[in-house]
Write an enzyme that holds these catalytic residues in place. Structure first.
Site, PDB file in Angstrom:
ATOM      1  N   THR A  73       8.092   6.549 -10.068  1.00  0.00           N
ATOM      2  CA  THR A  73       6.908   7.105 -10.596  1.00  0.00           C
ATOM      3  C   THR A  73       7.054   8.088 -11.572  1.00  0.00           C
ATOM      4  OG1 THR A  73       6.119   6.846  -8.355  1.00  0.00           O
ATOM      5  CG2 THR A  73       4.579   8.286  -9.804  1.00  0.00           C
ATOM      6  N   ASN A 152       6.121  -6.218  -7.285  1.00  0.00           N
ATOM      7  CA  ASN A 152       6.781  -5.887  -5.918  1.00  0.00           C
ATOM      8  C   ASN A 152       5.931  -6.543  -4.743  1.00  0.00           C
ATOM      9  OD1 ASN A 152       4.778  -4.278  -7.469  1.00  0.00           O
ATOM     10  ND2 ASN A 152       4.025  -3.073  -5.338  1.00  0.00           N
ATOM     11  N   GLN A 180      11.802  -3.055  -8.834  1.00  0.00           N
ATOM     12  CA  GLN A 180      12.088  -4.043  -7.762  1.00  0.00           C
ATOM     13  C   GLN A 180      13.035  -5.082  -8.107  1.00  0.00           C
ATOM     14  OE1 GLN A 180      11.171  -4.146  -4.605  1.00  0.00           O
ATOM     15  NE2 GLN A 180       9.463  -2.690  -4.768  1.00  0.00           N
ATOM     16  N   HIS A 201      15.623   4.487  -3.893  1.00  0.00           N
ATOM     17  CA  HIS A 201      15.401   4.074  -2.419  1.00  0.00           C
ATOM     18  C   HIS A 201      15.152   2.603  -2.465  1.00  0.00           C
ATOM     19  CE1 HIS A 201      10.989   4.008  -2.249  1.00  0.00           C
ATOM     20  NE2 HIS A 201      10.926   4.746  -3.458  1.00  0.00           N
ATOM     21  N   CYS A 325      -4.195   0.118   2.607  1.00  0.00           N
ATOM     22  CA  CYS A 325      -4.931   0.815   3.649  1.00  0.00           C
ATOM     23  C   CYS A 325      -5.229   2.529   3.137  1.00  0.00           C
ATOM     24  CB  CYS A 325      -4.035   0.793   5.003  1.00  0.00           C
ATOM     25  SG  CYS A 325      -3.628  -0.747   5.153  1.00  0.00           S
TER      26      CYS A 325
HETATM   27  N1  PLP Z   1       7.092   0.439  -9.411  1.00  0.00           N
HETATM   28  C1  PLP Z   1       7.324  -0.447  -8.421  1.00  0.00           C
HETATM   29  C2  PLP Z   1       7.082  -1.812  -8.781  1.00  0.00           C
HETATM   30  C3  PLP Z   1       7.370  -0.165  -7.108  1.00  0.00           C
HETATM   31  O1  PLP Z   1       7.652  -1.223  -5.984  1.00  0.00           O
HETATM   32  C4  PLP Z   1       7.502   1.123  -6.626  1.00  0.00           C
HETATM   33  C5  PLP Z   1       7.338   1.662  -5.513  1.00  0.00           C
HETATM   34  O2  PLP Z   1       7.019   1.192  -4.565  1.00  0.00           O
HETATM   35  C6  PLP Z   1       7.420   2.302  -7.834  1.00  0.00           C
HETATM   36  C7  PLP Z   1       7.134   1.840  -8.959  1.00  0.00           C
HETATM   37  C8  PLP Z   1       7.309   3.834  -7.635  1.00  0.00           C
HETATM   38  O3  PLP Z   1       8.645   4.159  -7.348  1.00  0.00           O
HETATM   39  P1  PLP Z   1       8.894   5.467  -6.550  1.00  0.00           P
HETATM   40  O4  PLP Z   1       8.846   5.340  -5.058  1.00  0.00           O
HETATM   41  O5  PLP Z   1      10.441   5.569  -7.187  1.00  0.00           O
HETATM   42  O6  PLP Z   1       8.415   6.672  -7.202  1.00  0.00           O
END
Ligand code: PLP
Length: 377
Positions: A73, A152, A180, A201, A325
């Protein structure tokens, strides 16, 4: 007993081999990587340098092109806002796609209010993009195109190399959210994006650690910093480095590089077993079927079955559903909607995402739970 975990696209457990290399950096090796006057600092800096190389090797870049941060993010915000701020003289036009993660979509919404022009290109009912749409969307003011490596929710993989060629030809920066894709498919920035983000993570590393790749030349990608302070990360991301997390991210990337192919092969067999069962017993329709897909992801619609009902019945399985949700009334997934699914179809869709620690026994047990659900309903 804990539920069977089939939500690896949401987050992954830290691999014990990752945890074990992190632990000393919480205790005896606690130094600040910026302390250049003593061995505590030198040790921490050496660990960060090693991790930078480990990340670089996973994506085919040079270590000098990797910048650490708190996760995708932040990485997405940094690249998109930073490029918008730094490239104003070149233009204000950006291109993105309807299936991007909220971190991209919401950042572009913010930038729109700041004067950016953003073209959102639709995806088709298979979750795919059309390369001709990109050629048509690019204009003389286009600064950057953002397209995720792999989605994702559906796992659909986008043609990153072809997009890179178009962007290069048109002098447009190509940014890709590889959150992903990392550890699941081969990433090579030499023939791919000019900038990308990964997150600890999602690759069996710690939460709150991530990295951005910025190409150094041809083209040189230079966003403005989002966070100012002590000049860390070549003044592009100030703040004391989270050494244990960075060490973990590096180790996770190394394991992903070495074990990716065997992991993928094993996981694909398990995913297909679950997929075949749901197709057969529930007339399941895979969202993104016939598209190149991540081997661990199964987004499937079970006609006539509300995913909320499945979720509350299958208490022994941890998985996701095709709606968010976050509000009182669940919103259908923007990705599934962009693929043309009706609200009802989205509400009947579920996502199972498998990972490194998924076993055949676990998939058998999920199949048994699904059988019981079918018998009861
Ligand atoms: N982009 C994608 C495709 C994701 O799946 C995610 C997390 O779910 C993010 C960005 C955000 O990542 P982070 O949790 O490291 O901020």
């Amino acid at each position: 007993m804990n539920p069977v975990y089939l939500d690896y696209n949401a987050t992954t457990p830290v691999d014990p081999r990752v945890l074990s290399v992190m632990l000393p950096y919480f205790s005896e090796k606690f130094g600040n990587a910026s302390s250049g006057t003593h061995s505590y600092g030198w040790l921490a800096k050496a660990a960060v340098d090693k991790a930078r190389e480990q990340v670089a090797q996973l994506i085919g870049s040079d270590g000098s092109e990797v910048y650490f941060n708190s996760g995708s993010t932040e990485g997405i915000n940094f690249v998109l806002k930073g490029i918008f701020n730094a490239y104003q003289t070149k233009g204000n036009h950006f291109i993105t796609f309807a299936d991007e993660h909220k971190a991209v979509g919401d950042t572009f919404e913010y930038l729109r209010k700041r004067g950016a022009e953003v073209t959102v290109i639709p995806i088709n009912n298979k979750g795919q993009i059309n390369l001709n749409d990109i050629e048509q969307a690019i204009n003389s003011k286009t600064v950057l195109l953002s397209c995720m490596y792999a989605n994702n929710e559906t796992g659909v993989i986008h043609p990153v190399q072809e997009i890179a060629e178009i962007c290069k030809k048109s002098n447009v920066i190509f940014f890709s959210d590889a959150t992903q894709a990392a550890g699941k498919i081969n990433i090579d920035v030499k023939t791919g994006p000019d900038a990308l983000t990964i997150s600890g993570h999602k690759v069996y590393g710690p939460k709150g650690a991530g990295a951005v790749f910025l190409r150094r030349r041809n083209p040189r990608v230079m966003p403005e910093a989002l966070i100012h302070g002590g000049g860390h990360e070549k003044a592009l991301r100030s703040g004391t480095l989270n050494v244990p997390a960075i060490v973990g991210l590096g180790q996770a990337c190394e394991l992903a590089r070495i074990e990716r192919e065997s992991d993928v092969e094993r996981i694909l067999i398990l995913r297909n077993k679950l997929e075949d069962f749901i197709k057969q017993e529930f007339k399941g329709i895979v969202n993104g079927d016939n598209s190149p897909r991540l081997s661990n992801t199964l987004n499937i619609m079970l006609p006539g079955i509300a995913s909320e009902k499945l979720l509350s019945s299958l208490k022994d399985v941890a998985f996701s559903i095709g709606s968010a949700c976050t509000s009182a009334v669940p919103e259908p997934s923007h990705v599934l909607s962009a693929m043309g699914l009706s609200k009802e179809q989205s509400y009947s869709s579920v996502r199972f995402s498998l990972g490194r620690f998924t076993t055949e026994q676990e998939i058998e047990s999920v199949i048994s739970s699904l059988k019981r659900f079918k018998e009861k309903s």
